[in-house]
Design a protein around this motif. Structure first.
Motif, PDB file in Angstrom:
ATOM      1  N   PHE A 103       8.289  63.381  80.301  1.00 18.59           N
ATOM      2  CA  PHE A 103       7.409  62.699  79.350  1.00 18.59           C
ATOM      3  C   PHE A 103       6.672  63.715  78.468  1.00 18.59           C
ATOM      4  O   PHE A 103       6.522  63.521  77.260  1.00 18.59           O
ATOM      5  CB  PHE A 103       6.415  61.831  80.123  1.00 18.59           C
ATOM      6  N   PHE A 104       6.245  64.820  79.070  1.00 20.46           N
ATOM      7  CA  PHE A 104       5.569  65.877  78.312  1.00 20.46           C
ATOM      8  C   PHE A 104       6.505  66.483  77.280  1.00 20.46           C
ATOM      9  O   PHE A 104       6.114  66.703  76.122  1.00 20.46           O
ATOM     10  CB  PHE A 104       5.077  66.929  79.314  1.00 20.46           C
ATOM     11  N   VAL A 105       7.751  66.744  77.646  1.00 17.20           N
ATOM     12  CA  VAL A 105       8.722  67.315  76.712  1.00 17.20           C
ATOM     13  C   VAL A 105       8.977  66.354  75.554  1.00 17.20           C
ATOM     14  O   VAL A 105       9.041  66.755  74.382  1.00 17.20           O
ATOM     15  CB  VAL A 105      10.022  67.660  77.450  1.00 17.20           C
ATOM     16  N   THR A 106       9.114  65.072  75.865  1.00 10.72           N
ATOM     17  CA  THR A 106       9.371  64.077  74.813  1.00 10.72           C
ATOM     18  C   THR A 106       8.218  63.996  73.823  1.00 10.72           C
ATOM     19  O   THR A 106       8.433  63.900  72.609  1.00 10.72           O
ATOM     20  CB  THR A 106       9.619  62.698  75.439  1.00 10.72           C
ATOM     21  N   PHE A 108       6.012  66.360  72.941  1.00 11.49           N
ATOM     22  CA  PHE A 108       5.843  67.443  71.970  1.00 11.49           C
ATOM     23  C   PHE A 108       7.087  67.690  71.141  1.00 11.49           C
ATOM     24  O   PHE A 108       7.003  68.272  70.068  1.00 11.49           O
ATOM     25  CB  PHE A 108       5.317  68.739  72.617  1.00 11.49           C
ATOM     26  N   LEU A 109       8.274  67.223  71.568  1.00 12.39           N
ATOM     27  CA  LEU A 109       9.446  67.327  70.697  1.00 12.39           C
ATOM     28  C   LEU A 109       9.386  66.311  69.562  1.00 12.39           C
ATOM     29  O   LEU A 109       9.922  66.551  68.479  1.00 12.39           O
ATOM     30  CB  LEU A 109      10.724  67.151  71.502  1.00 12.39           C
ATOM     31  N   GLY A 135      13.593  73.179  69.676  1.00 15.23           N
ATOM     32  CA  GLY A 135      13.709  71.747  69.963  1.00 15.23           C
ATOM     33  C   GLY A 135      13.231  70.849  68.850  1.00 15.23           C
ATOM     34  O   GLY A 135      13.843  69.812  68.574  1.00 15.23           O
ATOM     35  N   ILE A 136      12.132  71.211  68.176  1.00 14.47           N
ATOM     36  CA  ILE A 136      11.601  70.333  67.127  1.00 14.47           C
ATOM     37  C   ILE A 136      12.557  70.229  65.938  1.00 14.47           C
ATOM     38  O   ILE A 136      12.828  69.120  65.462  1.00 14.47           O
ATOM     39  CB  ILE A 136      10.198  70.810  66.701  1.00 14.47           C
ATOM     40  N   PRO A 137      13.122  71.347  65.406  1.00 14.69           N
ATOM     41  CA  PRO A 137      14.114  71.176  64.326  1.00 14.69           C
ATOM     42  C   PRO A 137      15.339  70.380  64.749  1.00 14.69           C
ATOM     43  O   PRO A 137      15.852  69.568  63.973  1.00 14.69           O
ATOM     44  CB  PRO A 137      14.484  72.620  63.956  1.00 14.69           C
ATOM     45  N   VAL A 138      15.807  70.593  65.998  1.00 13.68           N
ATOM     46  CA  VAL A 138      16.971  69.825  66.463  1.00 13.68           C
ATOM     47  C   VAL A 138      16.621  68.349  66.573  1.00 13.68           C
ATOM     48  O   VAL A 138      17.429  67.468  66.226  1.00 13.68           O
ATOM     49  CB  VAL A 138      17.463  70.391  67.810  1.00 13.68           C
ATOM     50  N   THR A 139      15.418  68.047  67.051  1.00 17.29           N
ATOM     51  CA  THR A 139      14.998  66.644  67.149  1.00 17.29           C
ATOM     52  C   THR A 139      14.911  65.992  65.774  1.00 17.29           C
ATOM     53  O   THR A 139      15.370  64.857  65.575  1.00 17.29           O
ATOM     54  CB  THR A 139      13.632  66.561  67.854  1.00 17.29           C
ATOM     55  N   LEU A 140      14.334  66.706  64.809  1.00 21.13           N
ATOM     56  CA  LEU A 140      14.256  66.161  63.450  1.00 21.13           C
ATOM     57  C   LEU A 140      15.641  65.970  62.841  1.00 21.13           C
ATOM     58  O   LEU A 140      15.891  64.987  62.128  1.00 21.13           O
ATOM     59  CB  LEU A 140      13.414  67.082  62.572  1.00 21.13           C
ATOM     60  N   LEU A 141      16.554  66.906  63.129  1.00 21.18           N
ATOM     61  CA  LEU A 141      17.930  66.761  62.642  1.00 21.18           C
ATOM     62  C   LEU A 141      18.603  65.542  63.252  1.00 21.18           C
ATOM     63  O   LEU A 141      19.283  64.771  62.561  1.00 21.18           O
ATOM     64  CB  LEU A 141      18.722  68.028  62.956  1.00 21.18           C
TER      65      LEU A 141
END
Length: 359
Positions: A103-106, A108-109, A135-141
């Motif tokens: 849940f913490f990873v989700t 902040f990503l 992780g954040i750029p991959v999540t946005l992609l």
């Protein structure tokens, strides 16, 4: 009077961006003043109540030194800000079991970041930095790819159906469908989850549950409300997993809704207006109240284009269109040494000149 009005409108359009910037600054000041007026009295009440409780506690426990009490309270507050439940130290509530860590990873990503859980060690902080950088750029992609994959089916086909079924223009059909999509999203992803959370969390009313849904999907993530904190471990883990799925799916749907509104001709007209266009003729259409623009957007992988319908008759200019004149054949250029004759004088007639005075 009409000339003065036209000059005023032209001045406002040419200086639309400074007006927008000034209006936004006023909007910020207005928000700060309203929050100060609404929340300052409540904050003062809480400070007074805490000071009264502290004084009363010291008077009832004279064997306790005031300095030691302040040290204990500061330590408890510091540890509480790190996400550790000090008052529930004997319970099975942990922030870094597998479900809570997921849940913490989700959070902040997806850049929500409720702020109730954070790394406690230097190694954890370093890993958080490196993990977020990737992780954040991959999540946005991923969210962007899902959005563009869903647009032809969620937006393109319904707009085409409104065109062919109801005979609407493409811009008007897109506007109507965008409003319907926004309303359905508000019901499914805000109102219904708020009702469910207000039933599951006994301490929450409907407004608090709706506030949590909005804070979560807008990625503000203040962290003052989190589901499952007063339940058992199994229930809390289930709510954390459900919240993680709610965040990911809700963000995808919101991006689809925002993209649907972004390509509307009316929105594009506002963007052109406030981005200081070189001339007002960039706003196509005569009904500027509706901001009717020519629609030239096509969704990626969209189905076959349907029949195009003309704009309503009310948006057509009353001025008749200019009819091009027929082109006349080119006239041969006069040869060298041959003078150009007047158009009403035949070629075989010798030019007349002044009579010789001797004759």
């Amino acid at each position: 009077m009409a000339r003065c009005w036209d000059s005023t409108v032209r001045f406002v359009r040419e200086n639309a961006f400074p007006f927008l910037l000034f209006g936004y600054l006023l909007f910020l000041l207005f928000g700060g003043l309203i929050f100060m007026a609404l929340e300052q009295s409540g904050e003062n009440y809480l400070v007074t109540e805490v000071q009264h409780l502290r004084t009363r506690f010291l008077s009832e426990n004279r064997c306790l030194q005031e300095k030691r009490l302040d040290t204990l309270l500061q330590e408890v507050l510091t540890v509480g800000k790190s996400g550790v439940a000090v008052l529930e130290a004997d319970s099975d509530h942990y922030n870094f079991d597998f479900t809570s860590s997921l849940f913490f990873v989700t959070t902040f990503l997806t850049t929500t970041g409720y702020g109730t859980t954070m790394p406690l060690s230097d190694e954890g902080r370093l890993f958080c930095i490196l993990y977020c950088m990737l992780g954040i750029p991959v999540t946005l992609l991923l969210l962007s790819c899902l959005t563009h994959a869903l647009l032809p089916w969620v937006t393109g086909r319904p707009v085409l159906y409104l065109q062919t079924r109801w005979g609407l223009s493409k811009s008007r059909a897109a506007l109507i469908y965008a409003c319907i999509l926004a309303g359905a999203t508000g019901v499914v992803f805000f109102l219904l989850p708020a009702v469910v959370l207000s039933l599951l969390e006994r301490d929450w009313n409907f407004l608090e549950a709706l506030y949590f849904c909005f804070i979560s999907l807008s990625t503000i993530g203040l962290g003052d409300y989190l589901p499952g904190r007063t339940h058992s471990k199994a229930t809390r883990q289930g709510l954390e997993l459900a919240t993680s799925c709610y965040l990911v799916v809700g963000l995808v749907v919101l991006l689809v809704v925002l993209e649907t509104f972004w390509v509307l001709p009316q929105v594009q007209a506002l963007i052109r207006l406030f981005s200081r266009p070189s001339s007002t003729t960039e706003l196509k259409g005569v009904d500027l109240d509706e901001m009717v623009l020519g629609w030239d957007h096509t969704y990626p992988n969209s189905p076959e284009e349907g029949p195009e319908y003309a704009l309503p008759i009310s948006t057509i200019s009353p001025c008749p269109p200019e009819v091009p004149l027929p082109l006349s054949p080119p006239q041969p250029s006069p040869e060298k040494g041959q003078e150009e004759l007047p158009p009403d004088q035949p070629a075989d007639t010798p030019p007349t000149g002044p009579e010789d005075p001797k004759q």
